[in-house]
Write an enzyme that holds these catalytic residues in place. Structure first.
Site, mmCIF file in Angstrom:
data_model
loop_
_atom_site.group_PDB
_atom_site.id
_atom_site.type_symbol
_atom_site.label_atom_id
_atom_site.label_comp_id
_atom_site.label_asym_id
_atom_site.label_seq_id
_atom_site.Cartn_x
_atom_site.Cartn_y
_atom_site.Cartn_z
ATOM 1 N N ASP A 63 -9.410 13.318 -0.751
ATOM 2 C CA ASP A 63 -9.355 12.041 -1.478
ATOM 3 C C ASP A 63 -10.299 12.176 -2.674
ATOM 4 O O ASP A 63 -11.482 12.455 -2.481
ATOM 5 C CB ASP A 63 -9.817 10.941 -0.508
ATOM 6 C CG ASP A 63 -9.841 9.541 -1.101
ATOM 7 O OD1 ASP A 63 -9.434 9.357 -2.261
ATOM 8 O OD2 ASP A 63 -10.275 8.623 -0.375
ATOM 9 N N HIS A 71 -16.192 6.436 2.442
ATOM 10 C CA HIS A 71 -15.730 6.309 3.833
ATOM 11 C C HIS A 71 -15.572 7.676 4.467
ATOM 12 O O HIS A 71 -15.451 8.688 3.777
ATOM 13 C CB HIS A 71 -14.376 5.590 3.842
ATOM 14 C CG HIS A 71 -13.413 6.181 2.853
ATOM 15 N ND1 HIS A 71 -12.554 7.193 3.182
ATOM 16 C CD2 HIS A 71 -13.240 5.956 1.520
ATOM 17 C CE1 HIS A 71 -11.869 7.541 2.089
ATOM 18 N NE2 HIS A 71 -12.270 6.816 1.065
ATOM 19 N N HIS A 84 -9.358 5.883 6.014
ATOM 20 C CA HIS A 84 -10.509 4.990 5.782
ATOM 21 C C HIS A 84 -11.252 4.739 7.083
ATOM 22 O O HIS A 84 -11.055 3.725 7.732
ATOM 23 C CB HIS A 84 -10.054 3.661 5.164
ATOM 24 C CG HIS A 84 -9.621 3.825 3.743
ATOM 25 N ND1 HIS A 84 -8.304 3.947 3.382
ATOM 26 C CD2 HIS A 84 -10.334 3.933 2.603
ATOM 27 C CE1 HIS A 84 -8.225 4.114 2.067
ATOM 28 N NE2 HIS A 84 -9.441 4.105 1.566
#
Ligand code: MN
Ligand code: MN
Length: 292
Positions: free
Chosen positions: A95, A154, A162
């Site tokens: 991410d 996160h 998440h």
């Protein structure tokens, strides 16, 4: 970490880094957002990964969770554009995000980037996430801006984008002590506004909540499609196939089978920049999986 997980985290990160590098120069004032989103998602698949979530393209005051809808004709304009990209390989997620500034505020972009660099420099086993948050806050306030206090980085787990722990973007009382093999996304947001975001009135991204029995055929078929293709990872409305998608989505929302990810925007309407990397905690430091 077992060898397969490590390898897949690294592969996902490498794909993401390449796609991001290729996508950035495609952003331009007259370019439709859908063109960049589809380029990103198509390139991820062409390189052997899958999108871990829809390519987020959030402009100006929108900090996160916008992706073009099925028509998707709007262009970047003279905006501050955040490209937030997710890749997974077998459920192992990378991410990362960059800001491309077409609005003429380069220092706001620098502020979130400097904060990310400062945060990554601290990561090792035994470090508390409150120290990371403090470093992010210090870097951003050093530029005269504010961190977005109610958005956090996160943890990442297999097929879960998440997870705990939250990685704060400001000094907090109680954090989490990092340990070896934790995989976290660190994502400072900087703003020249109040430093708070709230949910806005646009929903293009959804995710599976539970595999509830659904009686209406279109909704039942859609739930199966979601479960088969995306599992617990977020998906875009424009990715869905079949008849009466909006009706089926509303039915699934009504019974609590799926949830929305509404856009998150700065409450005063101020510009927001973002920088993000995925980091694996190693025995004596960290490895940034999403850096070339
Ligand atoms: Mn992200
Ligand atoms: Mn993230």
């Amino acid at each position: 970490m077992d060898a397969e997980a490590l390898d897949k985290y690294r592969t996902a990160g490498k794909i993401l880094a390449e796609v991001c590098r290729e996508a950035k120069p495609k952003v331009g004032v007259d370019v439709p957002l859908i063109e960049v989103a589809e380029f990103v998602e198509g390139s991820i698949r062409a390189k052997g990964g899958q999108p871990a979530f829809p390519c987020n393209i959030s402009l100006d005051r929108i900090a996160a969770h916008y992706t073009p809808g099925p028509k998707g004709e709007s262009t970047f304009g003279e905006s501050m554009a955040k490209l937030d990209i997710g890749v997974h390989v077998g459920g192992y997620i990378a991410d990362a995000a960059v800001t491309v500034d077409l609005s003429g505020h380069p220092e706001l972009v620098e502020a979130s980037q400097a904060a990310l660099d400062a945060a990554i420099a601290l990561v090792k086993p035994g470090v508390n996430t409150s120290e990371i948050g403090a470093a992010i806050e210090k870097a951003i306030t050093g530029y005269g801006y504010k961190p977005v206090a109610n958005l956090t980085g996160h943890g990442l787990k297999r097929y879960l984008a998440h997870e705990e722990p939250a990685v704060p973007n400001r000094r907090i009382e109680k954090g989490y002590v990092l340990k070896e093999d934790d995989v976290i996304a660190i994502e400072p947001f900087a703003t020249d506004g109040s430093g708070r975001i709230s949910e806005g009135p646009i929903n293009e991204i959804f995710g599976l909540t539970s595999r509830k029995p659904v009686r209406i055929p279109q909704a039942r078929d859609l739930l199966k499609e979601i479960d088969d293709k995306y599992k617990t990872l977020p998906f875009a409305r424009r990715w869905l196939e079949g008849e009466r998608i909006d009706f089926a989505l509303s039915q699934l929302l009504r019974v609590g089978a799926i949830h929305r990810y509404p856009i998150l925007w700065e409450v005063e309407g101020a510009l927001v920049s973002q920088a993000e990397h995925t980091v694996m905690v190693t025995d004596d430091g960290c490895e940034v999986t999403t850096k070339i």
